[in-house]
Design a protein around this motif. Structure first.
Motif, PDB file in Angstrom:
ATOM      1  N   LYS A 259       0.517  -1.319   0.000  1.00  0.00           N
ATOM      2  CA  LYS A 259       0.072   0.061  -0.062  1.00  0.00           C
ATOM      3  C   LYS A 259       0.932   1.321  -0.168  1.00  0.00           C
ATOM      4  O   LYS A 259       2.029   1.194   0.431  1.00  0.00           O
ATOM      5  CB  LYS A 259      -0.808   0.029   1.350  1.00  0.00           C
ATOM      6  CG  LYS A 259      -1.967  -0.978   1.276  1.00  0.00           C
ATOM      7  CD  LYS A 259      -2.840  -1.060   2.240  1.00  0.00           C
ATOM      8  CE  LYS A 259      -4.110  -2.112   2.459  1.00  0.00           C
ATOM      9  NZ  LYS A 259      -4.671  -2.220   1.119  1.00  0.00           N
ATOM     10  N   GLU A 279      -7.623   4.023  -1.836  1.00  0.00           N
ATOM     11  CA  GLU A 279      -8.590   3.811  -0.528  1.00  0.00           C
ATOM     12  C   GLU A 279      -8.466   4.674   0.212  1.00  0.00           C
ATOM     13  O   GLU A 279      -7.697   4.781   1.423  1.00  0.00           O
ATOM     14  CB  GLU A 279      -7.927   2.068   0.060  1.00  0.00           C
ATOM     15  CG  GLU A 279      -8.017   1.106  -0.982  1.00  0.00           C
ATOM     16  CD  GLU A 279      -7.442  -0.140  -0.275  1.00  0.00           C
ATOM     17  OE1 GLU A 279      -6.745  -0.350   0.680  1.00  0.00           O
ATOM     18  OE2 GLU A 279      -7.663  -1.251  -1.028  1.00  0.00           O
ATOM     19  N   MET A 282      -5.095   6.462   1.247  1.00  0.00           N
ATOM     20  CA  MET A 282      -4.154   5.221   1.121  1.00  0.00           C
ATOM     21  C   MET A 282      -4.120   4.834  -0.429  1.00  0.00           C
ATOM     22  O   MET A 282      -5.560   4.919  -0.842  1.00  0.00           O
ATOM     23  CB  MET A 282      -4.325   4.119   2.057  1.00  0.00           C
ATOM     24  CG  MET A 282      -3.047   3.107   1.890  1.00  0.00           C
ATOM     25  SD  MET A 282      -1.815   3.780   2.957  1.00  0.00           S
ATOM     26  CE  MET A 282      -2.628   3.600   4.583  1.00  0.00           C
ATOM     27  N   ASP A 284      -3.843   1.518  -3.091  1.00  0.00           N
ATOM     28  CA  ASP A 284      -3.467   0.125  -2.787  1.00  0.00           C
ATOM     29  C   ASP A 284      -2.537  -0.284  -4.203  1.00  0.00           C
ATOM     30  O   ASP A 284      -2.856   0.242  -5.390  1.00  0.00           O
ATOM     31  CB  ASP A 284      -5.009  -0.628  -3.280  1.00  0.00           C
ATOM     32  CG  ASP A 284      -4.616  -2.331  -2.875  1.00  0.00           C
ATOM     33  OD1 ASP A 284      -3.825  -2.633  -2.219  1.00  0.00           O
ATOM     34  OD2 ASP A 284      -5.542  -2.857  -3.792  1.00  0.00           O
TER      35      ASP A 284
END
Length: 305
Positions: A259, A279, A282, A284
């Motif tokens: 990540k 995400e 964050m 992925d």
């Protein structure tokens, strides 16, 4: 002669400098390993294993004769490196922008670890590394190849590691690697502003600066629990240094995926370029393990225009 690795030194940078300095000394050129910072926990684990002190931290090398290991970019060298005489380079990354006024010795090969190359230099010279150097090089190879699972891994890395394990007296390489990886995964007490610099390298691509750090962990949970704190530290780093992109790759070395924490002028474009998806704050990065093989090439292809 001085031997030094890149900024924010990792296992390969520390182990390689010490091992290469030993080889040069045994070949008749007295050499000393130095570093551009303190060892990360994994490198310190290896130093503790052999009872060695960390190399002296030096940020100025003007007027010195030096070998560089694990990089060939001015941006990862001391700021006054152009005033030093570079006698040699050992590296396993892409060829950087360092040029020299005098001929030099270069060992640059597409293997998983610079220490794989250093071991081949020992073999070429007919010199056996000490038990201590063998231990350091073994640990560096295991680290850089993620225990032979990185896309940068080649069979030469395994061959070198097995030979070094015998010299180091390590009978169970798997257990050695697990102990080493546990040491680098303990980040609970590390301040956020230090974590976002862990193994960070700064690249200039198309006139823009990309600061890319990488944390390799046996579990991402302790870091994900500090996401907000780390994001704040990363944004501060980007703003203070004027980077186009500041990225911290969080790699799960068991699941072999990553990540990323990102602060960027073009976060969506960078994420798309890396084949990732957002995400929350964050990103992925499924299947991404290697910065030099899976992160830098696509960024260079997209932004070096």
């Amino acid at each position: 002669m001085l031997v030094l690795g890149h900024t924010n030194p990792d296992c390969d940078s520390i182990a390689g400098a010490i091992s290469l300095a030993e080889l040069l000394t045994k070949k008749g050129t007295p050499a000393t390993a130095i570093a551009q910072g303190t060892p990360n926990p994994e490198a310190q684990f290896l130093l503790d294993k052999i009872g060695f002190d960390a190399p002296e931290v030096r940020t100025e090398i003007a007027g010195e004769e030096v070998w560089l290991i694990d990089y060939s970019d001015w941006g990862q060298a001391p700021k006054d490196a152009k005033q030093a005489t570079i006698r040699g380079i050992v590296d396993h990354h892409k060829l950087g922008d360092i040029t020299t006024a005098e001929p030099l010795e270069c060992w640059i090969r597409p293997v998983g670890c610079s220490c794989t190359i250093v071991y081949s230099m020992y073999k070429a010279a007919g010199i056996t590394p000490s038990k201590e150097a063998a231990t350091l090089m073994l640990g560096a190879i295991l680290s850089d190849t993620v225990k032979f699972n990185s896309p940068t891994f080649v069979e030469e890395d395994r061959t070198a590691a097995m030979a070094l394990a015998e010299l180091a007296g390590v009978s169970d390489v798997e257990a050695f690697a697990d102990e080493q990886f546990a040491a680098k995964s303990d980040v609970s007490k590390v301040p956020a502003d230090e974590l976002v610099l862990r193994d960070q390298k700064v690249y200039e691509i198309g006139g823009k600066q990309f600061a890319i750090a990488q944390l390799e962990l046996t579990s991402l949970d302790p870091v994900l629990a500090r996401e907000e704190e780390l994001q704040t530290a990363l944004q501060s780093l980007k703003d203070n240094e004027g980077y186009h992109t500041a990225l911290v790759i969080l790699t799960d070395i068991n699941a072999l995926t990553s990540k990323g924490l990102i602060c960027s002028e073009e976060a969506e474009l960078v994420t798309e370029t890396l084949g990732g998806s957002f995400e929350g704050q964050m990103i992925d990065l499924p299947g991404v393990v290697s910065r030099k093989k899976q992160v830098m090439p696509p960024l260079q292809n997209r932004f070096d225009v």
